[in-house]
Design an enzyme around this catalytic site. Structure first.
Site, PDB file in Angstrom:
ATOM      1  N   HIS A   1      39.302  22.561  -0.644  1.00  0.00           N
ATOM      2  CA  HIS A   1      39.014  24.029  -1.840  1.00  0.00           C
ATOM      3  C   HIS A   1      39.153  24.168  -2.805  1.00  0.00           C
ATOM      4  O   HIS A   1      40.351  23.130  -3.273  1.00  0.00           O
ATOM      5  CB  HIS A   1      39.730  25.337  -0.671  1.00  0.00           C
ATOM      6  CG  HIS A   1      40.261  26.157  -1.088  1.00  0.00           C
ATOM      7  ND1 HIS A   1      38.791  26.723  -2.075  1.00  0.00           N
ATOM      8  CD2 HIS A   1      40.855  27.315  -1.931  1.00  0.00           C
ATOM      9  CE1 HIS A   1      38.812  27.527  -2.484  1.00  0.00           C
ATOM     10  NE2 HIS A   1      40.641  28.441  -2.439  1.00  0.00           N
TER      11      HIS A   1
ATOM     12  N   ASN B   1      36.864  28.725  -8.617  1.00  0.00           N
ATOM     13  CA  ASN B   1      36.694  29.478  -7.370  1.00  0.00           C
ATOM     14  C   ASN B   1      36.221  30.288  -6.681  1.00  0.00           C
ATOM     15  O   ASN B   1      36.432  31.555  -6.495  1.00  0.00           O
ATOM     16  CB  ASN B   1      38.742  29.664  -7.155  1.00  0.00           C
ATOM     17  CG  ASN B   1      39.274  29.866  -6.112  1.00  0.00           C
ATOM     18  OD1 ASN B   1      38.519  30.294  -5.078  1.00  0.00           O
ATOM     19  ND2 ASN B   1      40.267  30.083  -5.571  1.00  0.00           N
TER      20      ASN B   1
ATOM     21  N   CYS C   1      39.383  32.051   1.392  1.00  0.00           N
ATOM     22  CA  CYS C   1      38.955  30.608   1.043  1.00  0.00           C
ATOM     23  C   CYS C   1      38.734  29.590   1.773  1.00  0.00           C
ATOM     24  O   CYS C   1      38.314  28.281   2.117  1.00  0.00           O
ATOM     25  CB  CYS C   1      40.054  29.980  -0.007  1.00  0.00           C
ATOM     26  SG  CYS C   1      40.111  31.202  -1.015  1.00  0.00           S
TER      27      CYS C   1
END
Length: 339
Positions: A259, A290, A123
Site C-alpha cells: 500500500h 496515498n 487502505c
C-alpha cells in the site's frame, strides 16, 4: 430424514485476469498544497516521498471513476461484462450509507442481476476484497468477480491539516478475478488491531455533525507517528507469512507492491524484509499520493506500464490502514488492456 443440501464446487484455482485504473485529470503538485499547511516541497518529499497527487473534479465521482477503471479491467481480461457475477467495491469515501456503490457500478457496466456490495477496510480494502473474490470463485459462488478499489479523499480531508493534507489523493483501480488452471492468487494473511482504531479515523462522527452542524464536517484524521511505528514492523511478519502460505520465497518474487502509504514506510519494510535487488518495488506514491483502497491496483498498473514487471510475474501485495486492518497475498500479475 430431511433432504441433504447440495454442495457446490467452483474453480480449483483463481487468478487476476485483467487490470484497469482511472487517474483523475487534475495533477496537484506540492506547490499547491504547501501554503495551506505552512510547509514546503522539500518537507513534503522528505516526510512522504510525494511530489504530485491527483484530485478528482466534481464530475469525477466514486461511481464514475470505478466504472472507467472497471471497463479497462473487463477489456484486458477478455471476458464480457455479462460474465461478471459479483462486484465488490472497497472504499471509505462513498458518502452514502445506502445504497452501496457496487450495485450502481454493476448497473452502469451492463451487469444486469450481478450481486454487488461494498467493503470498508480502509487502505487494506482492496486486498480484503481480492481475497473474498478469489474465495467466491473457488467456492462456486461466482464465476467471475469484479473488484474495485476507489477513493475520493480530496473531499474528505481538511486542507489545513499538516498530518493529512499532503498525503491523501484520489483514484480507482479494478481487477477481474476468475478461474485458472494454476494458482494465481495465494492464501490471504489478514487481521486487525482495534486497540489502535484512533490512529486513522473519521472525526467527528456523522452523528455528532447531525446534532450540531456548526462544527466542522467529518474528515479523515491520522496520527502519523503511531502509524509509522506500527506499519513497517508489524507488517514484515505478515508479509513473510503470506510468502510461506503461498509456498514461495522472497527470492522468487518479481515485485513487492505495498500500500502506498508513505515512501519511508515502504523503504523501511523493504529493508526489514531484505527485498532482493532484482525485485521491483512499487513507488507509485511519488506521483499518485496515498489513494487508500485504490493504491495497490494503481501501483500494479504503474509497474506494468513502465515495464518493470510483465504479465505472469510473481508479486507480493500487502496493505494496511484504518482499523487498524491489514491483508497480504501473493499473486501473478495480469496484463493491461491495449490502448
Amino acid at each position: 430424514m430431511p433432504p441433504q443440501i447440495r454442495a457446490v464446487n467452483g474453480a480449483a484455482h483463481t487468478r487476476i485476469l485483467g487490470l484497469g485504473v482511472y487517474r483523475p485529470q487534475r495533477v496537484v503538485p506540492n506547490a499547491d498544497i504547501v501554503g495551506a499547511i505552512d510547509s514546503s516541497d522539500e518537507w513534503i518529499q522528505t516526510r512522504s516521498g510525494i511530489r504530485n497527487r491527483r484530485f478528482a473534479g466534481d464530475d469525477e465521482t466514486v461511481i464514475s471513476m470505478s466504472v472507467a477503471a472497471a471497463e479497462q479491467a473487463i477489456r484486458s481480461s477478455g471476458i464480457e461484462a455479462g460474465d461478471v457475477d459479483c462486484v465488490i467495491v472497497a472504499t471509505s469515501t462513498y458518502l452514502y450509507q445506502t445504497p452501496a456503490a457496487a450495485p450502481q457500478i454493476a448497473y452502469q457496466l451492463g451487469m444486469r442481476g450481478a450481486a454487488g456490495f461494498d467493503v470498508s477496510a480502509g487502505c487494506a480494502g482492496f486486498c480484503h476484497a481480492l481475497s473474498l473474490a478469489s474465495d467466491m470463485v473457488r467456492a462456486g459462488s461466482a464465476g467471475h468477480v469484479l473488484v474495485v478499489g476507489v477513493e475520493k479523499l480530496s473531499e474528505n480531508m481538511d486542507p489545513t491539516d499538516r498530518s493529512t493534507a499532503f498525503i491523501f489523493a484520489d483514484g480507482a483501480g479494478a481487477v477481474i478475478v476468475g478461474p485458472s488452471d494454476t494458482p494465481g492468487i495465494g492464501p490471504v494473511v489478514w487481521g486487525s488491531d482495534g486497540s489502535q482504531y484512533q490512529a486513522i479515523r473519521q472525526e467527528p462522527s456523522w452523528g455528532e455533525f447531525r446534532a450540531d452542524s456548526s462544527i466542522p464536517r467529518p474528515v479523515v484524521k491520522m496520527e502519523g507517528t503511531a502509524v509509522f511505528r506500527w506499519a513497517p514492523f508489524t507488517m514484515a511478519p505478515v508479509a513473510r507469512k503470506a510468502l510461506e502460505k503461498a509456498g514461495v520465497t522472497i527470492d522468487d518474487l518479481d515485485a513487492f507492491i505495498p500500500h502506498q502509504a508513505n515512501m519511508r514506510i515502504t523503504e523501511t519494510m523493504a529493508r526489514s524484509l531484505k527485498i532482493p535487488e532484482h525485485v521491483a518495488i512499487a513507488r507509485d506514491i511519488v506521483d499518485s499520493g496515498n489513494t487508500s483502497a485504490a493504491s495497490v491496483p494503481l501501483a500494479m498498473e504503474t509497474l506494468l506500464k513502465n515495464g518493470d514487471v510483465g504479465e505472469g510475474s510473481l508479486a507480493l501485495l500487502i496493505a494496511f490502514g484504518a482499523g487498524l486492518s491489514f491483508a497480504a497475498q501473493v499473486v501473478t500479475m495480469p496484463g493491461l488492456a491495449a490502448n
